[in-house]
Design a protein around this motif. Sequence first.
Motif, PDB file in Angstrom:
ATOM      1  N   ARG A 113      40.595 -49.155  -7.149  1.00  0.00           N
ATOM      2  CA  ARG A 113      39.384 -48.916  -6.341  1.00  0.00           C
ATOM      3  C   ARG A 113      39.468 -47.581  -5.614  1.00  0.00           C
ATOM      4  O   ARG A 113      38.494 -46.823  -5.548  1.00  0.00           O
ATOM      5  CB  ARG A 113      39.189 -50.049  -5.332  1.00  0.00           C
ATOM      6  CG  ARG A 113      38.920 -51.401  -5.946  1.00  0.00           C
ATOM      7  CD  ARG A 113      38.552 -52.422  -4.863  1.00  0.00           C
ATOM      8  NE  ARG A 113      38.587 -53.787  -5.375  1.00  0.00           N
ATOM      9  CZ  ARG A 113      38.143 -54.852  -4.723  1.00  0.00           C
ATOM     10  NH1 ARG A 113      37.610 -54.702  -3.508  1.00  0.00           N
ATOM     11  NH2 ARG A 113      38.220 -56.058  -5.254  1.00  0.00           N
ATOM     12  N   VAL A 114      40.641 -47.301  -5.058  1.00  0.00           N
ATOM     13  CA  VAL A 114      40.832 -46.028  -4.365  1.00  0.00           C
ATOM     14  C   VAL A 114      40.685 -44.868  -5.340  1.00  0.00           C
ATOM     15  O   VAL A 114      40.013 -43.868  -5.035  1.00  0.00           O
ATOM     16  CB  VAL A 114      42.224 -45.992  -3.691  1.00  0.00           C
ATOM     17  CG1 VAL A 114      42.549 -44.585  -3.182  1.00  0.00           C
ATOM     18  CG2 VAL A 114      42.283 -46.989  -2.542  1.00  0.00           C
ATOM     19  N   GLU A 115      41.276 -44.990  -6.515  1.00  0.00           N
ATOM     20  CA  GLU A 115      41.198 -43.927  -7.517  1.00  0.00           C
ATOM     21  C   GLU A 115      39.757 -43.683  -7.952  1.00  0.00           C
ATOM     22  O   GLU A 115      39.320 -42.526  -8.068  1.00  0.00           O
ATOM     23  CB  GLU A 115      42.068 -44.291  -8.726  1.00  0.00           C
ATOM     24  CG  GLU A 115      42.159 -43.200  -9.776  1.00  0.00           C
ATOM     25  CD  GLU A 115      43.090 -43.576 -10.925  1.00  0.00           C
ATOM     26  OE1 GLU A 115      43.075 -42.858 -11.944  1.00  0.00           O
ATOM     27  OE2 GLU A 115      43.817 -44.582 -10.796  1.00  0.00           O
ATOM     28  N   ARG A 116      39.001 -44.758  -8.171  1.00  0.00           N
ATOM     29  CA  ARG A 116      37.598 -44.605  -8.585  1.00  0.00           C
ATOM     30  C   ARG A 116      36.773 -43.951  -7.480  1.00  0.00           C
ATOM     31  O   ARG A 116      35.919 -43.106  -7.749  1.00  0.00           O
ATOM     32  CB  ARG A 116      37.002 -45.968  -8.954  1.00  0.00           C
ATOM     33  CG  ARG A 116      37.493 -46.537 -10.272  1.00  0.00           C
ATOM     34  CD  ARG A 116      36.579 -47.657 -10.760  1.00  0.00           C
ATOM     35  NE  ARG A 116      36.501 -48.756  -9.800  1.00  0.00           N
ATOM     36  CZ  ARG A 116      37.318 -49.810  -9.814  1.00  0.00           C
ATOM     37  NH1 ARG A 116      38.298 -49.891 -10.726  1.00  0.00           N
ATOM     38  NH2 ARG A 116      37.177 -50.787  -8.936  1.00  0.00           N
TER      39      ARG A 116
ATOM     40  N   LEU B  79      46.968 -44.921  -0.507  1.00  0.00           N
ATOM     41  CA  LEU B  79      47.496 -46.275  -0.369  1.00  0.00           C
ATOM     42  C   LEU B  79      48.973 -46.174  -0.007  1.00  0.00           C
ATOM     43  O   LEU B  79      49.753 -45.505  -0.687  1.00  0.00           O
ATOM     44  CB  LEU B  79      47.311 -47.044  -1.678  1.00  0.00           C
ATOM     45  CG  LEU B  79      47.830 -48.482  -1.740  1.00  0.00           C
ATOM     46  CD1 LEU B  79      47.140 -49.351  -0.700  1.00  0.00           C
ATOM     47  CD2 LEU B  79      47.627 -49.058  -3.141  1.00  0.00           C
ATOM     48  N   VAL B  80      49.363 -46.805   1.091  1.00  0.00           N
ATOM     49  CA  VAL B  80      50.746 -46.761   1.557  1.00  0.00           C
ATOM     50  C   VAL B  80      51.285 -48.186   1.629  1.00  0.00           C
ATOM     51  O   VAL B  80      50.511 -49.151   1.547  1.00  0.00           O
ATOM     52  CB  VAL B  80      50.855 -46.055   2.925  1.00  0.00           C
ATOM     53  CG1 VAL B  80      50.495 -44.592   2.795  1.00  0.00           C
ATOM     54  CG2 VAL B  80      49.974 -46.714   3.963  1.00  0.00           C
TER      55      VAL B  80
ATOM     56  N   ARG C 107      48.367 -50.974   3.639  1.00  0.00           N
ATOM     57  CA  ARG C 107      47.705 -50.041   4.530  1.00  0.00           C
ATOM     58  C   ARG C 107      47.103 -48.893   3.728  1.00  0.00           C
ATOM     59  O   ARG C 107      47.589 -48.533   2.657  1.00  0.00           O
ATOM     60  CB  ARG C 107      48.673 -49.470   5.558  1.00  0.00           C
ATOM     61  CG  ARG C 107      49.079 -50.436   6.642  1.00  0.00           C
ATOM     62  CD  ARG C 107      49.918 -49.737   7.703  1.00  0.00           C
ATOM     63  NE  ARG C 107      51.188 -49.255   7.175  1.00  0.00           N
ATOM     64  CZ  ARG C 107      51.607 -47.982   7.264  1.00  0.00           C
ATOM     65  NH1 ARG C 107      50.857 -47.072   7.821  1.00  0.00           N
ATOM     66  NH2 ARG C 107      52.785 -47.638   6.767  1.00  0.00           N
ATOM     67  N   LEU C 108      46.052 -48.332   4.290  1.00  0.00           N
ATOM     68  CA  LEU C 108      45.457 -47.113   3.773  1.00  0.00           C
ATOM     69  C   LEU C 108      45.572 -46.037   4.836  1.00  0.00           C
ATOM     70  O   LEU C 108      45.413 -46.301   6.030  1.00  0.00           O
ATOM     71  CB  LEU C 108      43.988 -47.309   3.411  1.00  0.00           C
ATOM     72  CG  LEU C 108      43.670 -48.233   2.237  1.00  0.00           C
ATOM     73  CD1 LEU C 108      42.177 -48.510   2.169  1.00  0.00           C
ATOM     74  CD2 LEU C 108      44.145 -47.608   0.915  1.00  0.00           C
ATOM     75  N   HIS C 109      45.840 -44.820   4.394  1.00  0.00           N
ATOM     76  CA  HIS C 109      45.805 -43.668   5.283  1.00  0.00           C
ATOM     77  C   HIS C 109      44.588 -42.840   4.876  1.00  0.00           C
ATOM     78  O   HIS C 109      44.430 -42.493   3.706  1.00  0.00           O
ATOM     79  CB  HIS C 109      47.082 -42.835   5.141  1.00  0.00           C
ATOM     80  CG  HIS C 109      47.071 -41.584   5.961  1.00  0.00           C
ATOM     81  ND1 HIS C 109      47.324 -41.577   7.309  1.00  0.00           N
ATOM     82  CD2 HIS C 109      46.804 -40.297   5.611  1.00  0.00           C
ATOM     83  CE1 HIS C 109      47.233 -40.344   7.766  1.00  0.00           C
ATOM     84  NE2 HIS C 109      46.917 -39.543   6.765  1.00  0.00           N
ATOM     85  N   ALA C 110      43.713 -42.544   5.839  1.00  0.00           N
ATOM     86  CA  ALA C 110      42.473 -41.852   5.521  1.00  0.00           C
ATOM     87  C   ALA C 110      42.238 -40.702   6.486  1.00  0.00           C
ATOM     88  O   ALA C 110      42.593 -40.776   7.670  1.00  0.00           O
ATOM     89  CB  ALA C 110      41.292 -42.816   5.584  1.00  0.00           C
ATOM     90  N   ARG C 111      41.636 -39.639   5.974  1.00  0.00           N
ATOM     91  CA  ARG C 111      41.173 -38.511   6.802  1.00  0.00           C
ATOM     92  C   ARG C 111      39.663 -38.420   6.606  1.00  0.00           C
ATOM     93  O   ARG C 111      39.181 -38.137   5.505  1.00  0.00           O
ATOM     94  CB  ARG C 111      41.869 -37.223   6.390  1.00  0.00           C
ATOM     95  CG  ARG C 111      41.541 -36.008   7.260  1.00  0.00           C
ATOM     96  CD  ARG C 111      42.514 -34.872   6.979  1.00  0.00           C
ATOM     97  NE  ARG C 111      42.216 -33.681   7.758  1.00  0.00           N
ATOM     98  CZ  ARG C 111      41.768 -32.534   7.225  1.00  0.00           C
ATOM     99  NH1 ARG C 111      41.576 -32.436   5.904  1.00  0.00           N
ATOM    100  NH2 ARG C 111      41.518 -31.491   7.995  1.00  0.00           N
TER     101      ARG C 111
END
Length: 213
Positions: A132-135, A168-169, A173-177
């Motif tokens: 999902r993150v990649e898409r 994705l960590v 958890r997700l790290h986002a800016r």
Amino acid sequence: MDQEPPAEHHYLLRYAKTGDARYLSLHDVRRAWERATRRAGLPLAYSRGFRPKPRLTFGPPLAVGTEGLRECVVLSLREDVPPDSVRERLASTTADGLAVGEVRRVARRKFGTAWATYDLHLEDAPEDLAERVERLLAAPAVVVQRDDRKDRPARPRDIRPGLMELTLVPDSRLHARLSLRDGSIVTPRDLASALGVAFRAVVRTEIETELRE
């Protein structure tokens, strides 16, 4: 003839908002810092007019329930006080959950904000979260429905231009800016909607400021 306004000295203060303090609204946070500066004996500057108010300029508010590790506020003082003294005097007067960090002089009270970084803890991480993150990152546009006001219908908005980083960590958890700029603001709620997930905890770890000279 109008008198010249008195000189003011401005200090950018970084602070943490954690624990029970994460449930404070921006109004509550403002009042807490007003009380802290008075207890610390700092010579706050006030606005002019019929109802003068302390000159405290805050960064973008946090959603109630969200923690912040490096929030920002500019204190305007009537006297030139060394930044280390400002920090030391405030450190013992702040409310529980509000902790003073870095304090430094800045040229002006007004400042802009560009980006914020977040640690996003997922409620239940789906097995295909990495896909999902990649898409999402590969998509030219990511449209979500945003409810800006209760009396208005939700409106579609492309959040892709305001998503700079998403990683994705470990430990679900997700790290986002995410963008804080007017017209391209992206919130963790927007990101949750785009990914089809829920966050059990949100921590804003940094706010990137733009100081206007």
